[in-house]
Design an enzyme around this catalytic site. Structure first.
Site, PDB file in Angstrom:
ATOM      1  N   GLY A  22       0.783  -1.230   0.000  1.00  0.00           N
ATOM      2  CA  GLY A  22       0.000   0.000   0.000  1.00  0.00           C
ATOM      3  C   GLY A  22       0.814   1.279   0.000  1.00  0.00           C
ATOM      4  O   GLY A  22       0.290   2.341   0.345  1.00  0.00           O
ATOM      5  N   THR A  23       2.084   1.217  -0.430  1.00  0.00           N
ATOM      6  CA  THR A  23       2.841   2.474  -0.464  1.00  0.00           C
ATOM      7  C   THR A  23       2.271   3.435  -1.508  1.00  0.00           C
ATOM      8  O   THR A  23       2.314   4.652  -1.314  1.00  0.00           O
ATOM      9  CB  THR A  23       4.344   2.239  -0.747  1.00  0.00           C
ATOM     10  OG1 THR A  23       4.514   1.710  -2.063  1.00  0.00           O
ATOM     11  CG2 THR A  23       4.962   1.311   0.284  1.00  0.00           C
ATOM     12  N   ASN A  24       1.731   2.891  -2.589  1.00  0.00           N
ATOM     13  CA  ASN A  24       1.124   3.782  -3.585  1.00  0.00           C
ATOM     14  C   ASN A  24      -0.165   4.397  -3.068  1.00  0.00           C
ATOM     15  O   ASN A  24      -0.454   5.568  -3.323  1.00  0.00           O
ATOM     16  CB  ASN A  24       0.885   3.028  -4.899  1.00  0.00           C
ATOM     17  CG  ASN A  24       2.145   2.977  -5.737  1.00  0.00           C
ATOM     18  OD1 ASN A  24       2.544   3.973  -6.319  1.00  0.00           O
ATOM     19  ND2 ASN A  24       2.789   1.822  -5.764  1.00  0.00           N
TER      20      ASN A  24
ATOM     21  N   ARG B 236     -13.780 -14.746 -11.378  1.00  0.00           N
ATOM     22  CA  ARG B 236     -13.271 -13.362 -11.392  1.00  0.00           C
ATOM     23  C   ARG B 236     -14.437 -12.379 -11.496  1.00  0.00           C
ATOM     24  O   ARG B 236     -14.432 -11.308 -10.890  1.00  0.00           O
ATOM     25  CB  ARG B 236     -12.330 -13.163 -12.587  1.00  0.00           C
ATOM     26  CG  ARG B 236     -11.027 -13.940 -12.480  1.00  0.00           C
ATOM     27  CD  ARG B 236     -10.080 -13.538 -13.624  1.00  0.00           C
ATOM     28  NE  ARG B 236      -8.943 -14.442 -13.709  1.00  0.00           N
ATOM     29  CZ  ARG B 236      -7.864 -14.395 -12.931  1.00  0.00           C
ATOM     30  NH1 ARG B 236      -7.768 -13.469 -12.006  1.00  0.00           N
ATOM     31  NH2 ARG B 236      -6.884 -15.256 -13.080  1.00  0.00           N
TER      32      ARG B 236
ATOM     33  N   HIS C 299       1.696   0.178 -13.070  1.00  0.00           N
ATOM     34  CA  HIS C 299       2.452  -1.031 -13.398  1.00  0.00           C
ATOM     35  C   HIS C 299       3.938  -0.706 -13.381  1.00  0.00           C
ATOM     36  O   HIS C 299       4.351   0.325 -13.926  1.00  0.00           O
ATOM     37  CB  HIS C 299       2.031  -1.544 -14.779  1.00  0.00           C
ATOM     38  CG  HIS C 299       2.693  -2.832 -15.148  1.00  0.00           C
ATOM     39  ND1 HIS C 299       2.300  -4.039 -14.613  1.00  0.00           N
ATOM     40  CD2 HIS C 299       3.755  -3.087 -15.959  1.00  0.00           C
ATOM     41  CE1 HIS C 299       3.078  -4.997 -15.095  1.00  0.00           C
ATOM     42  NE2 HIS C 299       3.968  -4.447 -15.913  1.00  0.00           N
TER      43      HIS C 299
ATOM     44  N   GLU D 265      -7.635  -6.304 -21.930  1.00  0.00           N
ATOM     45  CA  GLU D 265      -6.316  -6.936 -22.085  1.00  0.00           C
ATOM     46  C   GLU D 265      -5.408  -6.472 -20.943  1.00  0.00           C
ATOM     47  O   GLU D 265      -5.307  -5.262 -20.662  1.00  0.00           O
ATOM     48  CB  GLU D 265      -5.712  -6.545 -23.441  1.00  0.00           C
ATOM     49  CG  GLU D 265      -4.448  -7.304 -23.760  1.00  0.00           C
ATOM     50  CD  GLU D 265      -3.739  -6.757 -25.001  1.00  0.00           C
ATOM     51  OE1 GLU D 265      -2.519  -6.891 -25.074  1.00  0.00           O
ATOM     52  OE2 GLU D 265      -4.419  -6.184 -25.870  1.00  0.00           O
ATOM     53  N   VAL D 266      -4.747  -7.437 -20.308  1.00  0.00           N
ATOM     54  CA  VAL D 266      -3.957  -7.127 -19.109  1.00  0.00           C
ATOM     55  C   VAL D 266      -2.829  -6.138 -19.429  1.00  0.00           C
ATOM     56  O   VAL D 266      -2.133  -6.273 -20.436  1.00  0.00           O
ATOM     57  CB  VAL D 266      -3.362  -8.428 -18.517  1.00  0.00           C
ATOM     58  CG1 VAL D 266      -2.395  -8.125 -17.384  1.00  0.00           C
ATOM     59  CG2 VAL D 266      -4.473  -9.341 -18.030  1.00  0.00           C
ATOM     60  N   ASP D 267      -2.680  -5.133 -18.560  1.00  0.00           N
ATOM     61  CA  ASP D 267      -1.598  -4.145 -18.660  1.00  0.00           C
ATOM     62  C   ASP D 267      -1.556  -3.473 -20.031  1.00  0.00           C
ATOM     63  O   ASP D 267      -0.486  -3.257 -20.620  1.00  0.00           O
ATOM     64  CB  ASP D 267      -0.238  -4.782 -18.310  1.00  0.00           C
ATOM     65  CG  ASP D 267      -0.194  -5.246 -16.864  1.00  0.00           C
ATOM     66  OD1 ASP D 267      -0.870  -4.629 -16.019  1.00  0.00           O
ATOM     67  OD2 ASP D 267       0.487  -6.244 -16.574  1.00  0.00           O
TER      68      ASP D 267
END
Ligand code: GAR
Length: 228
Positions: A40-42, A93, A137, A171-173
Site C-alpha cells: 500500500g505504499t502507492n 473473477r 504497473h 487486455e492485461v496491462d
C-alpha cells in the site's frame, strides 16, 4: 559501489515523460476508491498528495483481497475505511468484480485506482466505471506486462525500465497511457534496489496521473459536439 535503497544516486537522473504543464484542478474533489493487494505504499502516496493539496480528491474506501495486507494499517492511520473482498471466496473473477463494483458504488466512488492490485480484472468492473479504472504497473508498458515486471526487466538486461499509469482495458496491462517515468538499471542494482527506485517514481507520478485522467475526461466532454 552500492547505494542504499531509495537513496539519491547522482550518476543518473530519472526522467518524467509527461506534459510539463500544470494539470488544472477538478471542480469538485474526485471521489476515489483504491484497490490494493499488499503493502500500500502507492495508496499512501495518493493519500499524502491529497493531504498536501497536490491532488483534489478524497479516498472513499480501500478494498483489499489478502487478509493481513499491510495496506490496512496504512488506511487506518489515514482514517479511511477498508473492505476485505477475498478472491478465494468467490467462484469466478466476474463474481469478485461484481462485489468490488457494488462496494465501490456503495461508497460513492467515481474513479477506481488499482494501487498494487494483483488480480486480473474483468469487464464487470471495467464496464461499471467506463474509462475510470486506473492502474499502475512497474515497467515502461507495453514492455514487461504481468505480475513479475521488475524481475523480467532485470533479467532481460534492459538499461532503462520504469513505471506506467494507464487506464484499464480488458487486455492485461494495456490501455491508454496517462503517465510514465523512466528508471535506469544500474550495473550494481539488485532487484531490491531497482524496485525501491521504481517505487519512488511511482509515488511521484500516480497522483498526477489521476489528475490527468480526470482532466482529459473533462476536456473530451467539453469539446464533444453537442447532440442534435
Ligand atoms: C507497485 O510497484 C505496483 O506497480 C505493482 O505492485 C506494487 C505495489 O506496491 N503492481 C503490479 O505489479 C500490477 N501488475 P504498493 O503495495 O507498495 O503500492
Amino acid at each position: 559501489m552500492s547505494h542504499p535503497a531509495g537513496s539519491p544516486d547522482h550518476r543518473y537522473s530519472e526522467s518524467l515523460i509527461a506534459p510539463a504543464v500544470p494539470v488544472p484542478a477538478p471542480a469538485a474533489p474526485l471521489r476515489l476508491g483504491v484497490m490494493a493487494s499488499g503493502s500500500g505504499t502507492n495508496f499512501e502516496a495518493i493519500a499524502q498528495a491529497i493531504a498536501d493539496g497536490d491532488l483534489q480528491a478524497q479516498i472513499q474506501v480501500v478494498i483489499y483481497n489478502n487478509p493481513g495486507a499491510k495496506v490496512v494499517a496504512r488506511a487506518e492511520r489515514w482514517g479511511i475505511p477498508t473492505v476485505l473482498l477475498n478472491h478465494r471466496e468467490y467462484a469466478s473473477r466476474e463474481a469478485l468484480d461484481a462485489a468490488i463494483a457494488q462496494t465501490l458504488r456503495d461508497a460513492g466512488v467515481e474513479w477506481v485506482v488499482m494501487a498494487g492490485w494483483m488480480r486480473i480484472v474483468t469487464n464487470v468492473l471495467i464496464e461499471a466505471f467506463p474509462n475510470r479504472v486506473i492502474n499502475i504497473h512497474p515497467s515502461l508498458l507495453p514492455s514487461f506486462k504481468g505480475a513479475h515486471a521488475i524481475e523480467q526487466a532485470f533479467k532481460a538486461g534492459v538499461k532503462i525500465t520504469g513505471c506506467t499509469v494507464h487506464l484499464v482495458q480488458l487486455e492485461v496491462d494495456s490501455g491508454p497511457i496517462l503517465m510514465q517515468a523512466a528508471v535506469p538499471i544500474l550495473p550494481d542494482d539488485t532487484l531490491e534496489t531497482l524496485q525501491a527506485r521504481i517505487q519512488v517514481q511511482e509515488h511521484r507520478i500516480f497522483p498526477r496521473a489521476i489528475a490527468i485522467a480526470a482532466h482529459r475526461e473533462l476536456t473530451a466532454a467539453s469539446t464533444a459536439s453537442p447532440s442534435t
